[in-house]
Write an enzyme that holds these catalytic residues in place. Structure first.
Site, PDB file in Angstrom:
ATOM      1  CE  LYS A  22      -3.814  -2.308   2.390  1.00 43.79           C
ATOM      2  NZ  LYS A  22      -4.664  -2.366   3.608  1.00 43.79           N
ATOM      3  CG  HIS A  74      -3.724   3.142   2.354  1.00 41.97           C
ATOM      4  ND1 HIS A  74      -4.688   2.151   2.206  1.00 41.97           N
ATOM      5  CD2 HIS A  74      -3.054   3.186   1.174  1.00 41.97           C
ATOM      6  CE1 HIS A  74      -4.594   1.631   0.987  1.00 41.97           C
ATOM      7  NE2 HIS A  74      -3.609   2.238   0.338  1.00 41.97           N
TER       8      HIS A  74
END
Length: 579
Positions: free
Chosen positions: A458, A487
């Site tokens: 990510k 994230h």
């Protein structure tokens, strides 16, 4: 792992990321809160980061390459023509003698009695020299400022071992030279080189008759009837070069070296070649990179009398990677700024010739900067080691990359290039500026080595702003774990980087959005992926983030442009689909 590359890309304010123009404005690209960074920015534009960079590299304000090259600092004057009687000079009580082994590789050095470490060259008087060398004929090296003549003699059989004590021993000059100082190392290297020439020229190469050495030992004449051939010590010139392209430098690894050691490319001149022709041929043979049309800049030379080489140093400059048709961003007030876009002009693909080198690869200057300063702890060392060598290497003490020491011309060329790229001003950072420069735009991609397999992680795209100077830049950060984490972790990592250099909270971080970055290792024609020495591969940027969704449309093209700018030898693509 800390970021390994610093991208010189344009930066844009938080609220400027809204729409794109298809054609550039007539007035060019401007933005009140934008600062454009180029690979060759002047030193005045980088005052604020020079001191930090020098500290990371372990370089002081007096750089090692400002001093004479190692083995070139003999400081002896040649008084051959002023010495009327060489035998009288040899017997002069003030004359000094250095002793080398019969293979001309070792010399007598003084050592620390407590540690046994080398300290300096061992200079002997005539009587002590006779005890080690017998009646061997001394050869003249030069005369010191004090007027004392310096000679070299060859030790008798067994003297190399019998003369060892707690205060002196015979040691290989090539290995121990860097530990005994520039002057003494230069004297011993010259002594070994002269004796090596004498050993190789005992007989005439034309008729085979014995050669008679001159009184000073620096020439020899054939004793054969009707021959009278004269020989003098000769030097074999060789080129050595760092090949650079913008922020990238091409280095190679000899198969005989320890794992992880890389150096500049080098080779001997062939008959009828100029230095520049030799350089182009050697680089082509060893790496497959064509530099025949590159700019070849002479730097300096260094004697390397092991046994008789002269290294001629160059920097070979290829054009830096450039970007065509950059996208434009427009803010609400009409400000516009250009950002880099793929595809760039590629760094030439390098592939080692197995008969010449075990590996050649391009290194980013920030990666060398981070590794040359040394890992700060065992965990960082292990991470760097795995990133460079692959998961099979679990030795935390193994450095990810090694380069020759400061006594070598290769290191002088490399360090001079590193300093020239970022400026040579060593003044401290200017108060009130430079913080934004210390945050790398490039993602912390630690998988650009041959040992890594496919992964997917990510990432977030953020804007870092300096509220005092009104500067800002786009920054990409990825997660350290494959297919795991959040994230938010990427965002917090970047915030942590900013807080580490900014205790007054001048730097503000705002996420623009996120997604995933996928790495695919280089594959050969047979589909064998991963384990190759090239280290090349490709990235795909895509997906979305629930924590940081893009406000209108994904900006994966901007993220891909930053990645592409940082790693121009990799293929980078993007799309808006997937998770």
């Amino acid at each position: 792992m800390a970021a390994v590359a610093s991208v010189r890309c344009a930066v844009v304010a938080v609220r400027c990321v809204r729409s794109r123009l298809s054609t550039p404005p007539s007035g060019g690209y401007t933005c009140r809160r934008a600062l454009v960074h180029t690979p060759c920015a002047s030193s005045s534009e980088r005052d604020n980061v020079v001191a930090r960079d020098l500290d990371l590299l372990g370089l002081s304000s007096t750089r090692h390459y400002d001093l004479p090259p190692f083995y070139a600092d003999v400081r002896l004057h040649d008084h051959t023509h002023q010495i009327l009687d060489m035998s009288q000079a040899i017997d002069d009580p003030s004359s000094l003698f250095v002793v080398v082994s019969q293979n001309a590789r070792k010399a007598l050095i003084s050592t620390d009695e407590a540690t046994g470490q080398p300290v300096q060259a061992k200079y002997l008087g005539r009587d002590d020299a006779r005890r080690l060398a017998g009646d061997a004929k001394p050869s003249y090296l030069g005369t010191q400022e004090s007027g004392a003549h310096v000679f070299v003699v060859v030790a008798d059989d067994g003297a190399s071992s019998s003369s060892s004590s707690s205060s002196s021993r015979f040691a290989e000059v090539k290995l121990e030279g860097p530990h005994i100082g520039r002057h003494d190392a230069s004297v011993l290297a010259k002594a070994c080189g002269l004796v090596s020439w004498q050993i190789a020229n005992k007989f005439c190469s034309r008729c085979g008759a014995p050669m008679h050495r001159s009184d000073d030992g620096k020439s020899a004449k054939c004793t054969g009837e009707g021959c009278s051939r004269r020989e003098f010590p000769r030097t074999d010139p060789a080129i050595i070069t760092i090949v650079t392209s913008g922020d990238w430098v091409l280095l190679g690894r000899n198969p005989k070296w320890p794992p992880g050691r890389y150096s500049a490319l080098a080779g001997f001149l062939e008959l009828g070649e100029t230095f520049e022709q030799c350089l182009a041929r050697e680089v082509q043979e060893e790496s497959g990179v064509d530099v025949s049309d590159a700019e070849m800049i002479y730097q300096e030379s260094q004697p390397w009398p092991f046994p008789r080489s002269l290294m001629v140093g160059y920097q070979t400059k290829l054009p830096p990677p450039t970007f065509e048709n950059p996208p434009r961003l427009v803010g609400a007030a009409g400000q516009t700024v250009a950002l880099p876009s793929a595809p760039p002009t590629r760094v030439p693909f390098g592939r080692s010739n197995d008969a010449e080198l075990a590996d050649v690869r391009w290194f980013h200057r920030d990666y060398l900067r981070a590794t040359l300063r040394g890992a700060t702890d065992a965990s960082e060392a292990a991470m760097l080691s795995r990133a460079f060598y692959g998961d099979e290497n679990d030795d935390a003490a193994s450095p990810p990359v090694q380069v020759p020491g400061e006594h070598s011309l290769a290191r002088r060329l490399l360090d001079r290039w590193l300093d020239d790229i970022r400026g040579t001003d060593t003044s401290a950072a200017v108060e009130g500026g430079g913080l934004i420069e210390r945050i790398s735009s490039a993602p912390n991609l630690d998988a650009l080595s041959n040992g890594h397999k496919h992964w997917r992680r990510k990432y977030v795209l953020c804007v870092v702003s300096d509220v005092m100077t009104d500067e800002c830049k786009l920054v990409v950060r990825i997660h350290e774990l494959d297919d795991y984490g959040y994230h938010m972790d990427c965002y917090r990592q970047l915030v942590g980087e900013c807080r580490a250099i900014d205790d007054k909270r001048r730097l503000q971080v705002e996420p623009l959005g996120g997604g995933r970055i996928e790495f695919n290792p280089w594959c050969d024609g047979d589909g064998n992926d991963g384990v190759t020495h090239s280290g090349y591969g490709s990235f795909v940027v895509y997906g979305y983030s629930n924590a940081f969704p893009f406000e209108r449309q994904p900006l994966h093209d901007l993220s891909a442009a930053i990645v592409q700018h940082a790693y121009p030898f990799l293929d980078v693509s993007w799309h808006d689909g997937g998770y």
